[in-house]
Design a protein around this motif. Structure first.
Motif, PDB file in Angstrom:
ATOM      1  N   VAL A 110       0.836  -1.198   0.000  1.00 26.15           N
ATOM      2  CA  VAL A 110       0.000   0.000   0.000  1.00 26.15           C
ATOM      3  C   VAL A 110       0.877   1.257   0.000  1.00 26.15           C
ATOM      4  CG1 VAL A 110      -2.049  -1.046   1.013  1.00 26.15           C
ATOM      5  CG2 VAL A 110      -0.254  -0.211   2.520  1.00 26.15           C
ATOM      6  N   GLY A 111       2.034   1.185   0.658  1.00 26.00           N
ATOM      7  CA  GLY A 111       2.956   2.324   0.654  1.00 26.00           C
ATOM      8  C   GLY A 111       3.467   2.630  -0.732  1.00 26.00           C
ATOM      9  N   PHE A 137      -0.795   8.099   6.665  1.00 26.15           N
ATOM     10  CA  PHE A 137      -1.216   6.967   7.488  1.00 26.15           C
ATOM     11  C   PHE A 137      -1.484   7.413   8.929  1.00 26.15           C
ATOM     12  CE2 PHE A 137      -0.467   2.450   5.812  1.00 26.15           C
ATOM     13  CZ  PHE A 137      -1.112   2.763   4.634  1.00 26.15           C
ATOM     14  N   VAL A 142      -3.902   5.012  11.199  1.00 23.86           N
ATOM     15  CA  VAL A 142      -3.451   3.633  11.015  1.00 23.86           C
ATOM     16  C   VAL A 142      -2.426   3.327  12.107  1.00 23.86           C
ATOM     17  CG1 VAL A 142      -2.168   2.045   9.532  1.00 23.86           C
ATOM     18  CG2 VAL A 142      -3.874   3.586   8.533  1.00 23.86           C
ATOM     19  N   PRO A 145       2.122   2.799  11.707  1.00 26.42           N
ATOM     20  CA  PRO A 145       2.096   3.189  10.286  1.00 26.42           C
ATOM     21  C   PRO A 145       3.341   2.786   9.506  1.00 26.42           C
ATOM     22  CG  PRO A 145       2.402   5.107  11.697  1.00 26.42           C
ATOM     23  CD  PRO A 145       2.056   3.964  12.588  1.00 26.42           C
ATOM     24  N   ARG A 148       2.855  -0.831   8.549  1.00 25.84           N
ATOM     25  CA  ARG A 148       1.702  -1.063   7.674  1.00 25.84           C
ATOM     26  C   ARG A 148       1.929  -0.490   6.274  1.00 25.84           C
ATOM     27  NH1 ARG A 148      -1.428  -1.681  12.258  1.00 25.84           N
ATOM     28  NH2 ARG A 148      -1.763  -3.867  12.624  1.00 25.84           N
ATOM     29  N   LEU A 149       2.802   0.497   6.129  1.00 26.70           N
ATOM     30  CA  LEU A 149       3.113   1.017   4.797  1.00 26.70           C
ATOM     31  C   LEU A 149       3.698  -0.078   3.905  1.00 26.70           C
ATOM     32  CD1 LEU A 149       4.756   4.570   4.970  1.00 26.70           C
ATOM     33  CD2 LEU A 149       2.632   3.924   3.836  1.00 26.70           C
ATOM     34  N   ARG A 161      -7.619  -1.549   5.416  1.00 25.84           N
ATOM     35  CA  ARG A 161      -7.564  -1.354   3.957  1.00 25.84           C
ATOM     36  C   ARG A 161      -8.342  -0.114   3.557  1.00 25.84           C
ATOM     37  NH1 ARG A 161      -7.868  -7.097   3.425  1.00 25.84           N
ATOM     38  NH2 ARG A 161     -10.142  -7.020   3.298  1.00 25.84           N
ATOM     39  N   ARG A 163      -8.900   2.532   5.414  1.00 24.65           N
ATOM     40  CA  ARG A 163      -8.098   3.687   5.837  1.00 24.65           C
ATOM     41  C   ARG A 163      -6.954   3.933   4.859  1.00 24.65           C
ATOM     42  NH1 ARG A 163      -9.049   5.280  11.327  1.00 24.65           N
ATOM     43  NH2 ARG A 163     -10.612   3.915  12.280  1.00 24.65           N
ATOM     44  N   ALA A 164      -6.314   2.850   4.385  1.00 24.41           N
ATOM     45  CA  ALA A 164      -5.256   2.997   3.382  1.00 24.41           C
ATOM     46  C   ALA A 164      -5.821   3.574   2.086  1.00 24.41           C
ATOM     47  CB  ALA A 164      -4.597   1.643   3.112  1.00 24.41           C
TER      48      ALA A 164
END
Length: 329
Positions: A110-111, A137, A142, A145, A148-149, A161, A163-164
């Motif tokens: 996602v990043g 993020f 998130v 972050p 999660r990136l 997802r 939120r991304a």
């Protein structure tokens, strides 16, 4: 008066399917000011998502006929070439899709996707773009972050997802955010979190939001105004409080009566709107809601009512609205 970010006038969208013509949107007028949230609500097949997609011209041009005007920031979307559309999509206008697992690319983190979106619109380095992605993020709350990136879409929960997806939509600081039923695939608790997040971002960033939903409860949480659409036409529009407390169109009243919120009594049937939405390839004459409406008279079946102002900022497309609204007062 606030600047108009979005102005839709006389929008008509017809899909070609062989020899058949399906008129999904039949003359929609909408305006949206900076910092305002408008909810477009209606049943499946009412034309709300088609209207939303035309702001970015996302429907295939080979099978789609479009008439009317869609202007973003005063610029006519229908006149934009391919390069102009690329600048518009993700630049001036961000979009949050209903199912982020399908909207996000599964083979990139996602990043990476946020970084590429930023670099496609702005001349920044990869490191600068990643720093902004991290900031986004954090903005959309998130947790962890940094980690999660570097996650792939399938490694995130549905709420993360989404939120991304919101972070991606905000990556290039758009004026306008389009949200196409962004809470439908989420459980009730996460739905509320996403709605509150969108409202918080709208107030913090001064975003204009066009929010498509079939859930009146979600519309109440996020919107300043509500526009109710049926068979491709706006049948009622007004401030949230006015539409919810004093609905003028029988269809709006039916949507409100069919909600499951509030005190449910065992054994009591949930109210439902009788019948089915019309076949848009063969729409009925006159008011499209007349075949399902208990208040319809012969005049309703002869001509399509105009959207008329009823109270300040509150308009309705119904011949009998003044009559029965007066009797209900």
């Amino acid at each position: 008066m606030a600047e108009r970010v979005l102005e839709i006038r006389g929008l008509e969208v017809t899909f070609r399917r062989g020899e058949e013509r399906i008129r999904a949107v039949a003359g929609v007028d909408l305006t949206l000011a900076a910092g305002e949230a408008l909810a477009l609500i209606g049943e499946s097949g009412s034309g709300k998502s088609v209207t939303l997609r035309q702001v970015l011209r996302l429907d295939p041009e080979r099978t789609t006929e479009v008439a009317g005007s869609v202007r973003v920031g005063g610029e006519e979307v229908g006149r934009l070439d391919r390069r102009g559309l690329r600048r518009l999509r993700g630049g001036r206008v961000g979009m949050v899709f209903q199912e982020p697992l399908l909207a996000l690319d599964p083979v990139y983190t996602v990043g990476q996707q946020i970084v590429e979106a930023i670099r496609a619109h702005e001349p920044v380095s990869r490191a600068e773009a990643r720093a902004r992605a991290l900031e986004l993020f954090r903005l959309v709350h998130v947790p962890s972050p940094d980690r999660r990136l570097d996650a792939y879409p399938h490694e995130l929960s549905g709420g993360l997802r989404q939120r991304a997806m919101i972070a991606l939509a905000l990556a290039c600081r758009p004026q306008l955010l389009l949200a196409d039923e962004p809470t439908t695939a989420l459980d009730a608790t996460v739905q509320i979190q996403v709605l509150l997040l969108l409202r918080e971002l709208q107030e913090r960033l001064g975003l204009a939001i066009l929010f498509v939903t079939h859930d009146i409860g979600a519309a109440v949480e996020i919107a300043d105004r509500i526009a109710v659409i049926y068979a491709g036409r706006i049948v009622e529009e007004g401030p949230v409080r006015a539409v919810i407390r004093s609905p003028l169109h029988p269809y709006t009243r039916g949507l409100l009566a069919s909600r499951t919120e509030g005190a449910l009594v065992k054994g009591r049937r949930i109210a439902a709107i009788p019948g089915s939405p019309p076949d848009l390839a063969r729409p009925p004459p006159g008011c499209a809601f007349a075949p399902r409406c208990s208040l319809a008279v012969e005049a309703c079946r002869r001509s399509v009512p105009r959207l008329e102002p009823f109270a300040p900022g509150h308009a309705v497309r119904c011949l009998r609205a003044p009559e029965w609204a007066a009797s209900a007062a």
